[in-house]
Design an enzyme around this catalytic site. Structure first.
Site, PDB file in Angstrom:
ATOM      1  N   CYS A 126     -16.087  -1.595 -17.450  1.00  0.00           N
ATOM      2  CA  CYS A 126     -14.837  -1.875 -18.169  1.00  0.00           C
ATOM      3  C   CYS A 126     -14.573  -0.852 -19.267  1.00  0.00           C
ATOM      4  CB  CYS A 126     -14.899  -3.288 -18.765  1.00  0.00           C
ATOM      5  SG  CYS A 126     -13.392  -3.732 -19.654  1.00  0.00           S
ATOM      6  N   CYS A 130     -12.723  -2.149 -22.341  1.00  0.00           N
ATOM      7  CA  CYS A 130     -13.568  -2.822 -23.334  1.00  0.00           C
ATOM      8  C   CYS A 130     -14.412  -1.806 -24.108  1.00  0.00           C
ATOM      9  CB  CYS A 130     -14.541  -3.797 -22.665  1.00  0.00           C
ATOM     10  SG  CYS A 130     -13.837  -4.801 -21.375  1.00  0.00           S
ATOM     11  N   ASP A 131     -14.967  -0.835 -23.416  1.00  0.00           N
ATOM     12  CA  ASP A 131     -16.050  -0.059 -24.014  1.00  0.00           C
ATOM     13  C   ASP A 131     -15.695   1.381 -24.400  1.00  0.00           C
ATOM     14  OD1 ASP A 131     -17.373  -2.342 -23.431  1.00  0.00           O
ATOM     15  OD2 ASP A 131     -18.478  -1.563 -21.726  1.00  0.00           O
TER      16      ASP A 131
END
Ligand code: NDP
Length: 489
Positions: free
Chosen positions: A181, A184-185
């Site tokens: 992801c 997200c990261d």
């Protein structure tokens, strides 16, 4: 390995109406699958009834919920862990008709709101077991609830595929470096070198997200061309720090036991292996459909997708329908899933009518409809400063649970309702607080938090437990339970 049920023949007793019920028995290749008797009188005796239970919370699920709610079929949507599904992990969607550019999270919350406005109900829980050998069909949730469903729409989507390397498992999670992801990261890779593996649209999207933060993004593609659509390929041109390595495969991920430090890159044309220094590895190599729960009851194909009956959304079991990525080999688009979800709801409406579920019966059964939506939660307070933390960490005889999150992190936001629910369950043994990483850098530094979500348990002023990946409600409950069962209170 997904078990494949192959039907040789079809219906021993044709779908004949017997005393208001439909009896169907089917011979499978090696086993006899006895389909349940669809007798509406069974529904009349049941409790916790859902005329339509929808499992999942992506575009297929929400669209099915909208159609079922507008048809007055009182749908119950069991959302699962990741509310909103995979689209909450992408950035902007530009190809959903009628929405020129919309964040995935926004689109999903709008779809949910629209379905709710017509009466769809949402249960934030996960189905962990089903029994489709009896009717009404039985669905059990992780939270201990049971639903008796007259019809079921499976919209459980798919899970990102992994390479299957031991080292991938060893360095799994954003704190170590392997992830699926980028939304997200990516912010954690400011100035880093990263690889993205895959040549499809997801890989293009992951690479573009990462290129905004990383020093260099190497796209590792096993063929000599990309699979992605032309428009997504064009997007790569906007980022000079993305390099595409064709005919290349990541054969191993290396690190220093804590973090990824490099990958071994094999060139399948030259047969050479080189080492590439990276701090992050992002996988975008496709998805596996989430059908494990249903494999003993409905027909699943060799690749694990639910088999559909012609152009309908019917599965091999009457009254059970499927929609979206869980049954779609080819298209996997939000708009396609939404369309399939609406068909599944229309199919379920016809099914309900055929088994004798009428408006009058709905009225009669209303008091026994599933109503377990109230999940007791405890509003947890937000702390920002080291002073507030020190006050909370004083030994009160209770454990202190701290949930570090960030508003830009979908898995953090998805976990917050679970934290509030678990806080309620452990309210006698533990105090819970939350900390927004973007507002509390000093506190994050003091507790050595560099990534979110990060959940810490403290006792008597000392950290006793830490988990820095998203947890489901059950995982969170079990995790906290490991530390508070010996609580003084
Ligand atoms: P795809 O199946 O389209 O692509 C997977 C990619 O990963 C392929 O390049 C494949 O290579 C490669 N791959 C598979 N297994 C391995 C492996 N073991 N090692 C290395 N490489 C591997 O999956 P996506 O998730 O990209 O897309 C799924 C669907 O979602 C598509 O229909 C896509 O259009 C859609 N999508 C749309 C988006 C948008 O429009 N904004 C965004 C994201 C997805 P090979 O080609 O050799 O098989």
């Amino acid at each position: 390995m997904v078990k494949i049920i192959k039907y040789i023949l079809a219906i021993m007793v044709p779908a004949s109406l017997i005393g208001g019920g439909i009896f169907i028995a089917v011979m499978a290749k090696n086993i006899q699958v006895q389909k349940p008797v669809l007798n509406i009188q069974n529904a009349e005796k049941a409790t916790d009834i859902a005329p339509v239970a929808i499992i999942g919370s992506g575009p297929a699920a929400y669209s099915a919920a909208l159609y079922a709610a507008r048809a007055h079929n009182s749908p119950v949507v069991i959302t699962g862990n990741k509310i909103g599904g995979a689209l909450t992990e992408t950035s902007y969607i530009e190809n959903f008709p009628g929405r020129s550019k919309v964040l995935g999270t926004q689109l999903m919350s709008d779809m949910q709101e629209q379905a709710a406005s017509f009466g769809a109900k949402f249960l934030q829980d996960t189905i962990d077991k089903v029994d489709f050998s009896v009717w009404p069909y039985v669905l059990h949730t992780e939270g201990g609830k049971t639903i008796h469903a007259l019809s079921v729409i499976i919209a459980t989507g798919s899970t990102p595929r992994r390479l299957g390397l031991d080292s991938e498992q060893k360095y799994w999670g954003k704190s170590k470096g392997v992830s699926t992801c980028a939304t997200c990261d990516a912010p954690y890779h400011e100035g880093n070198n990263v690889v993205v593996i895959g040549g499809g649209d997801s890989a293009m999207e992951e690479a573009s997200q990462l290129a905004k933060f990383a020093k260099k993004v190497t796209l590792v593609v096993r063929k000599d061309h990309l699979k992605a659509s032309a428009i997504m390929q064009d997007r790569l041109q906007e980022y000079p720090n993305i390099e595409v390595c064709y005919n290349s495969e990541v054969r191993d991920i290396k690190g220093n036991d804590t973090d990824v430090t490099h990958v071994e890159l094999y060139n399948n044309k030259t047969d050479e292996t080189t080492s590439l220094e990276v701090q992050g590895v992002f996988l975008a190599i496709g998805h596996t459909p989430n059908t494990e729960l249903f494999k003993n009851f409905i027909e699943i194909d060799e690749q694990g997708y639910i088999t559909m009956d012609g152009r309908t959304q019917k599965t091999s079991l009457p009254g059970v329908f499927a929609a979206g990525d869980v049954e779609d080999h080819d298209y996997k688009q939000a708009v396609v899933a939404a369309g399939r979800g609406s068909i599944a709801a229309l199919d379920s409406e016809r099914f309900l009518r055929d088994v004798g579920f009428s408006t009058a019966m709905a009225e009669q059964l209303k008091t026994r409809f599933f109503d377990g939506f109230k999940d007791e939660t405890l509003k947890i307070s937000l702390i920002k400063t080291i002073g507030e933390f020190d006050d909370m960490a004083k030994d009160t005889g209770k454990a202190l649970c701290i949930d570090f999150y960030a508003p830009y992190c979908p898995s953090c936001m998805g976990m917050l309702p679970a934290v509030e629910s678990v806080a309620y369950q452990y309210s006698n043994q533990a105090n819970f607080v939350k900390v927004d990483l973007t507002q509390s850098s000093e506190l994050a530094k003091k507790l050595n938090i560099s990534k979110v979500p990060c959940f810490i348990v403290m006792k008597e002023g000392q950290e006793v437990g830490r988990q820095d990946s998203a947890m489901s409600k059950k995982e969170l409950y079990d995790f906290v339970g490991k530390f508070v069962e010996y609580s003084k209170v």
